[in-house]
Design an enzyme around this catalytic site. Structure first.
Site, PDB file in Angstrom:
ATOM      1  N   GLY A 209       0.822  -1.207   0.000  1.00  0.00           N
ATOM      2  CA  GLY A 209       0.000   0.000   0.000  1.00  0.00           C
ATOM      3  C   GLY A 209       0.848   1.245   0.000  1.00  0.00           C
ATOM      4  O   GLY A 209       2.029   1.208   0.334  1.00  0.00           O
ATOM      5  N   PRO A 211       2.410   4.900   1.038  1.00  0.00           N
ATOM      6  CA  PRO A 211       2.890   5.334   2.347  1.00  0.00           C
ATOM      7  C   PRO A 211       1.777   5.963   3.174  1.00  0.00           C
ATOM      8  O   PRO A 211       0.941   6.682   2.638  1.00  0.00           O
ATOM      9  CB  PRO A 211       3.957   6.380   2.019  1.00  0.00           C
ATOM     10  N   THR A 213      -0.749   4.557   4.633  1.00  0.00           N
ATOM     11  CA  THR A 213      -2.075   3.959   4.598  1.00  0.00           C
ATOM     12  C   THR A 213      -2.315   3.025   5.778  1.00  0.00           C
ATOM     13  O   THR A 213      -3.387   2.437   5.878  1.00  0.00           O
ATOM     14  CB  THR A 213      -2.296   3.174   3.289  1.00  0.00           C
ATOM     15  N   THR A 216       2.007  -0.478   8.806  1.00  0.00           N
ATOM     16  CA  THR A 216       2.663  -0.776  10.069  1.00  0.00           C
ATOM     17  C   THR A 216       1.632  -0.958  11.173  1.00  0.00           C
ATOM     18  O   THR A 216       1.711  -1.885  11.974  1.00  0.00           O
ATOM     19  CB  THR A 216       3.634   0.369  10.424  1.00  0.00           C
ATOM     20  N   GLU A 432      -5.887  31.876 -12.840  1.00  0.00           N
ATOM     21  CA  GLU A 432      -6.724  30.936 -12.088  1.00  0.00           C
ATOM     22  C   GLU A 432      -8.160  30.952 -12.591  1.00  0.00           C
ATOM     23  O   GLU A 432      -8.796  29.902 -12.692  1.00  0.00           O
ATOM     24  CB  GLU A 432      -6.691  31.254 -10.586  1.00  0.00           C
ATOM     25  N   HIS A 435      -8.451  28.721 -15.582  1.00  0.00           N
ATOM     26  CA  HIS A 435      -8.635  27.307 -15.214  1.00  0.00           C
ATOM     27  C   HIS A 435     -10.077  27.050 -14.794  1.00  0.00           C
ATOM     28  O   HIS A 435     -10.717  26.101 -15.225  1.00  0.00           O
ATOM     29  CB  HIS A 435      -7.766  26.947 -13.998  1.00  0.00           C
ATOM     30  N   ASP A 507       1.511  23.515 -15.532  1.00  0.00           N
ATOM     31  CA  ASP A 507       0.241  23.150 -16.163  1.00  0.00           C
ATOM     32  C   ASP A 507       0.510  22.472 -17.500  1.00  0.00           C
ATOM     33  O   ASP A 507      -0.096  21.453 -17.826  1.00  0.00           O
ATOM     34  CB  ASP A 507      -0.601  24.407 -16.441  1.00  0.00           C
TER      35      ASP A 507
HETATM   36  P1  ADP Z   1       2.518   2.929   6.569  1.00  0.00           P
HETATM   37  O1  ADP Z   1       3.285   1.944   7.376  1.00  0.00           O
HETATM   38  O2  ADP Z   1       1.556   2.297   5.620  1.00  0.00           O
HETATM   39  O3  ADP Z   1       3.366   3.940   5.883  1.00  0.00           O
HETATM   40  P2  ADP Z   1       1.523   3.651   9.120  1.00  0.00           P
HETATM   41  O4  ADP Z   1       0.971   2.356   9.550  1.00  0.00           O
HETATM   42  O5  ADP Z   1       2.831   4.023   9.689  1.00  0.00           O
HETATM   43  O6  ADP Z   1       1.580   3.742   7.550  1.00  0.00           O
HETATM   44  O7  ADP Z   1       0.440   4.756   9.412  1.00  0.00           O
HETATM   45  C1  ADP Z   1       0.775   6.031   9.845  1.00  0.00           C
HETATM   46  C2  ADP Z   1      -0.255   6.535  10.801  1.00  0.00           C
HETATM   47  O8  ADP Z   1      -1.458   6.825  10.141  1.00  0.00           O
HETATM   48  C3  ADP Z   1      -0.598   5.530  11.855  1.00  0.00           C
HETATM   49  O9  ADP Z   1       0.193   5.687  12.975  1.00  0.00           O
HETATM   50  C4  ADP Z   1      -2.042   5.818  12.171  1.00  0.00           C
HETATM   51  O10 ADP Z   1      -2.135   6.699  13.253  1.00  0.00           O
HETATM   52  C5  ADP Z   1      -2.569   6.509  10.942  1.00  0.00           C
HETATM   53  N1  ADP Z   1      -3.452   5.618  10.200  1.00  0.00           N
HETATM   54  C6  ADP Z   1      -3.263   5.138   8.964  1.00  0.00           C
HETATM   55  N2  ADP Z   1      -4.287   4.366   8.566  1.00  0.00           N
HETATM   56  C7  ADP Z   1      -5.154   4.326   9.591  1.00  0.00           C
HETATM   57  C8  ADP Z   1      -6.406   3.687   9.808  1.00  0.00           C
HETATM   58  N3  ADP Z   1      -6.984   2.924   8.870  1.00  0.00           N
HETATM   59  N4  ADP Z   1      -7.003   3.872  10.997  1.00  0.00           N
HETATM   60  C9  ADP Z   1      -6.446   4.626  11.939  1.00  0.00           C
HETATM   61  N5  ADP Z   1      -5.270   5.256  11.798  1.00  0.00           N
HETATM   62  C10 ADP Z   1      -4.613   5.133  10.645  1.00  0.00           C
HETATM   63 ZN    ZN Z   2      -2.227  27.101 -13.613  1.00  0.00          ZN
HETATM   64 MG    MG Z   3       5.239   2.024   7.773  1.00  0.00          MG
END
Ligand code: ADP
Ligand code: ZN
Ligand code: MG
Length: 624
Positions: A209, A211, A213, A216, A432, A435, A507
């Protein structure tokens, strides 16, 4: 099951230190009490050998100690005598071999004695010194980042004794991903259920996924749900200065994991080591290969009963080595999407829990305005809002704080200090509005959400449009309209000022990129037809590095022609639209110069037939 912490400091054997100390004391004692080293400082009386022989014969001596070069005697008068032993003379030569004489003769086997004496006095300091260095090295090695603990993995473990653990409840949305991972939790909890029926427990789960998302977070939640230890290490931590360190860290990590089974090993950002092998660019690939090979070996080496599940996360699944994803390794892939509208609202709710929100706050509205935000962005947004509320000494976070943070997180902070001259401001306003007007009038464009001439980040102004629905498929006409609205700024400048500025360059780049995609990837050009012309390079340093064309120069020429044609068409249509609406544009630009920001309603009010702006979803479009 009690979890023994593999990170308690190892019980270091202190006996080495004691042995060293003892040896040191012995040496000192040896030098102090050895009469030879002290030279003439003995109490013994020096007598000639002839006198010693005489005293022996007269039985005036209790004992004689015979050494290589000396005779030390104790007399019956309790005095010590010493004399030089003539070189090469035996006891017999000296007449000391009378069996009837009661004097005790202590003959020290001189050869061995001297040998050991020399040995000890010569080598002991060296041995001590070496031992001391080893000892110090071990002491230093206790520090985590010391030069002597390279081979140890620096995995951090979270076990869940008492501490607040992360569970699926802390992860908002992602129902499908959670569903898949619940299986993993079940494997960890009831492995017997699966092994009994002959099923193999999966070894590896790859979380894929963008970054932020929540990869971790999700991995940690799996560990929390299963209530097992969680070993967390980042792929980049395997890569060190010295070759071979990565591999030995992997070995160490897996050893720890096996000792603590059932448990989860989480390798974050695995693309740092898991890139396709065989590309020698950038150096250091040997090290990466070794590390990767070691991971593969360890995963293959698990016995079926070993209840260790390896999870890994990456945002670049395309560059991973095929060996990593083959069955038996990271064969399970869990895709983590950017959050949709509902999920965004849920994530906002999760992170708003510990922040006092004003009763007027509408998180749903915030979610609507934040398409394309990841979980991490949303968390950041709430944090920014809380900070700005605190700055203003409010006790709760207000909707205005949230709206303000949306723009800050999405576009970078406003740069109020960047002062535009009146002329620049005017050009920006017309740019702007160009656009916005084209975007509003063409059916393929998304409704205008906001027009602003407050400088933000690198941009002097912003036209912000939001699609009404989630869009997954785009048509030719939609792409064409999009190109038009991108060109709107440039053409507006040209029409009203008969000149163009550098403000339009990004643009134009985006418009060209859309046209190129239409021609080369989507088969949308009638001249070239349904063929894709990829320019994929080897992905070692990003897709474009060292890209090689899979088409001829003749085709390249045709592609360029087709792109140019698309842009020209769009340019004509846009010019038409703008020249037909010159007065209207003047009106809007004047208003924009006055207010600096026009929101969706204010903007739409200039057109009789207003498009609905009620539902705004999905990808945000931003034009500079
Ligand atoms: P990744 O490892 O995918 O880069 P992380 O797991 O480190 O992302 O997520 C970063 C922070 O974003 C987490 O500590 C959390 O607080 C928040 N976060 C991301 N997704 C969610 C989710 N679905 N629900 C709650 N918090 C989320
Ligand atoms: Zn423009
Ligand atoms: Mg991570």
């Amino acid at each position: 099951m009690p979890v023994n912490n593999p990170f308690r400091p190892p019980q270091r054997n202190n006996s080495l230190a004691y042995v060293l100390l003892f040896a040191l004391i012995l040496t000192i004692a040896y030098y102090i009490f050895n009469p030879q080293t002290l030279g003439g400082a003995t109490k013994a009386t020096e007598i000639p050998i002839s006198q010693m022989e005489e005293m022996y014969q007269q039985k005036k001596l209790v004992s004689i100690e015979v050494k290589t070069d000396r005779l030390n005697a104790t007399g019956i008068d309790k005095k010590d005598y010493t004399s030089v032993r003539p070189e090469g003379e035996t006891l017999k030569d000296m007449g000391l071999n009378d069996p009837t004489n009661p004097t005790e003769i202590k003959a020290i086997s001189s050869e061995t004695a001297t040998f050991w004496l020399n040995m000890i006095s010569g080598w002991l300091p060296v041995i001590l010194f070496v031992a001391l260095i080893i000892f110090m090295a071990k002491q230093l090695g206790k520090g985590a980042n010391s030069a002597f603990s390279f081979g140890k993995s620096q995995a951090r473990v979270f076990d869940h004794n008492g501490k607040k653990k992360t569970t699926f409840a802390d992860v908002a949305g992602m129902d499908e991903s959670k569903e898949e991972l619940k299986e993993v939790v079940d494997f960890l909890k009831n492995p017997k259920k699966y092994t009994k029926i002959g099923a193999k427990i999966p070894r590896g789960v790859m979380l894929v996924g963008a970054p932020g998302t929540g990869k971790t977070l999700l991995a940690r939640a799996v560990a929390g749900e299963a209530n097992v230890p969680f070993f967390n290490i980042s792929g980049s931590e395997f890569v060190e200065m010295f070759v071979g360190v990565g591999a030995s860290r992997v070995r160490d990590l897996f050893q720890k994991a096996k000792r603590n089974a059932p448990c989860i090993v989480f390798i974050d950002e695995i693309d740092a080591v898991g890139r396709q092998r065989g590309f020698g660019m950038g150096g250091g690939h040997d090290e990466r290969e070794q590390t990767l090979n070691q991971i593969l070996t360890e995963m293959d080496g698990f016995e079926n009963e070993t209840n260790v599940i390896v999870m890994a996360a990456t945002n670049r699944p395309d560059i991973l080595d095929a060996a990593l994803t083959r069955p038996g390794r990271f064969d399970r892939r869990v895709i983590i999407d950017m959050p949709n509208l509902v999920e965004r609202e849920e994530i906002l709710k999760v992170h708003a829990r510990n922040k006092p929100m004003d009763s007027t706050v509408d998180l749903k509205k915030v979610a609507q305005q934040t398409p394309g935000f990841s979980g991490a962005d949303l968390e950041n947004l709430l944090n920014e809002a809380a900070i700005s509320a605190a700055k203003a000494n409010h006790s709760t976070v207000k909707q205005a704080d949230l709206e303000h943070s949306i723009e800050k997180v999405g576009l970078g902070p406003e740069r109020k200090s960047r002062r535009l001259t009146d002329e620049e401001k005017k050009i920006t306003a017309y740019h702007e509005v160009g656009h916005a007007l084209v975007g509003h009038l063409l059916p393929g464009c998304d409704p205008i959400h906001k027009v602003s001439i407050i400088p933000r980040g690198m941009a002097l102004g912003v036209t912000w449009s939001l699609p009404e629905e989630d869009v997954h498929l785009k048509s030719v006409s939609k792409f064409k309209d999009e190109i038009c609205s991108l060109l709107g700024g440039y053409i507006s400048e040209k029409t009203f000022f008969n000149d163009v500025t550098t403000g339009a360059s990004s643009d134009l780049a985006r418009a060209t990129e859309i046209a190129r995609r239409m021609v080369t990837e989507y088969g949308m050009s009638p001249e070239l037809g349904l063929v894709t012309f990829s320019e994929r390079g080897n992905s070692f340093m990003g897709a474009d590095f060292g890209a090689s064309k899979n088409f001829s120069e003749a085709v390249a020429g045709k592609i360029d022609e087709a792109i140019t044609k698309l842009i020209h068409e769009a340019e004509e249509r846009t010019t038409q639209l703008i020249t037909n609406n010159k007065e209207l544009m003047d009106k809007i630009a004047t208003e924009l110069l006055k207010k600096e920001v026009l929101n969706d309603e204010e903007f739409a009010a200039f057109f009789e037939k207003t498009k609905t702006t009620a539902k705004k979803k999905a990808t945000k479009e931003k034009m500079e």
